[in-house]
Design a protein around this motif. Structure first.
Motif, PDB file in Angstrom:
ATOM      1  N   LEU A 251      -9.554  -0.787   1.059  1.00 20.16           N
ATOM      2  CA  LEU A 251      -8.404  -1.433   0.431  1.00 20.16           C
ATOM      3  C   LEU A 251      -7.739  -2.459   1.349  1.00 20.16           C
ATOM      4  N   LEU A 252      -7.750  -2.211   2.649  1.00 22.06           N
ATOM      5  CA  LEU A 252      -7.100  -3.114   3.592  1.00 22.06           C
ATOM      6  C   LEU A 252      -8.059  -4.147   4.193  1.00 22.06           C
TER       7      LEU A 252
ATOM      8  N   LEU B 172      -3.510   5.109   0.828  1.00 20.07           N
ATOM      9  CA  LEU B 172      -3.793   3.690   0.600  1.00 20.07           C
ATOM     10  C   LEU B 172      -3.643   2.889   1.882  1.00 20.07           C
TER      11      LEU B 172
ATOM     12  N   TYR C 290       0.859  -1.185   0.000  1.00 19.31           N
ATOM     13  CA  TYR C 290       0.000   0.000   0.000  1.00 19.31           C
ATOM     14  C   TYR C 290       0.893   1.232   0.000  1.00 19.31           C
TER      15      TYR C 290
END
Length: 192
Positions: free
Chosen positions: A162-163, A156, A32
């Motif tokens: 996203l995580l 990010l 990320y």
């Protein structure tokens, strides 16, 4: 104030976990990446390192736990790479070496801390119950109270969607660990 003996013990425990913390931090910032620029990269790495440090100290709270990790090994990043859709790496290549020191549970817990400030604050407060981190809440400001620069540097790394796959791997164990540490601090006030 930490006595010299307590400080030396804390330093020794931290050194026992240093490889896991370094590799897991490296994995997070590679999976990320930070926004463009050297300052952003440094800020993102600082946030990731703080989250990984807190997660590692909670996961391996005693010298015995850290010693067992040294014997058994952390497990590596294979499943994390698959979840993050990272490029496959050559096990015997230069990337394979540091990736063997990545701890999946620590990475998952760190991702959970990076994406939830309430959980991060609870985790830092719980460090008082670990041999590693008594009396250290001020050291984790970038994790618990990121400023605008921190957030812009690591969009990010702090993005819950996203995580999510990484967080969901082991978040329930982190919540349970924090619940147990919190309930251990409570003393009954009545026998009702």
């Amino acid at each position: 104030m930490l006595t010299l003996i307590a400080y030396e013990e804390r330093l020794r425990l931290s050194l026992d976990l240093a490889s896991v913390i370094a590799a897991t931090t490296r994995w997070l910032v590679r999976a990320y990446p930070a926004a463009d620029g050297a300052t952003n990269a440094a800020l993102a790495e600082a946030q990731a390192r703080q989250a990984v440090t807190v997660a590692a100290w909670l996961r391996y709270p005693t010298s015995t736990d850290a010693g067992l990790l040294a014997l058994a090994g952390p497990g590596g990043s294979f499943r994390l790479d698959w979840l993050a859709d990272a490029e496959p790496y050559e096990i015997n290549g230069p990337d394979g070496i540091w990736r063997t020191y990545v701890d999946e549970v620590v990475a998952s817990w760190a991702a959970a801390l990076l994406t939830c400030s309430t959980l991060a604050s609870q985790a830092v407060a719980a460090l008082d119950d670990c041999e590693h981190g008594a009396g250290t809440p001020g050291e984790f400001r970038r994790l618990t109270a990121p400023d605008a620069h921190d957030c812009r540097a690591a969009p990010l790394l702090r993005h819950p969607d996203l995580l999510a796959l990484v967080v969901d791997l082991h978040r329930p164990q982190l919540v349970e660990r924090l619940r147990r540490l919190h309930s251990d601090d409570q003393t009954p006030t009545s026998a009702v």
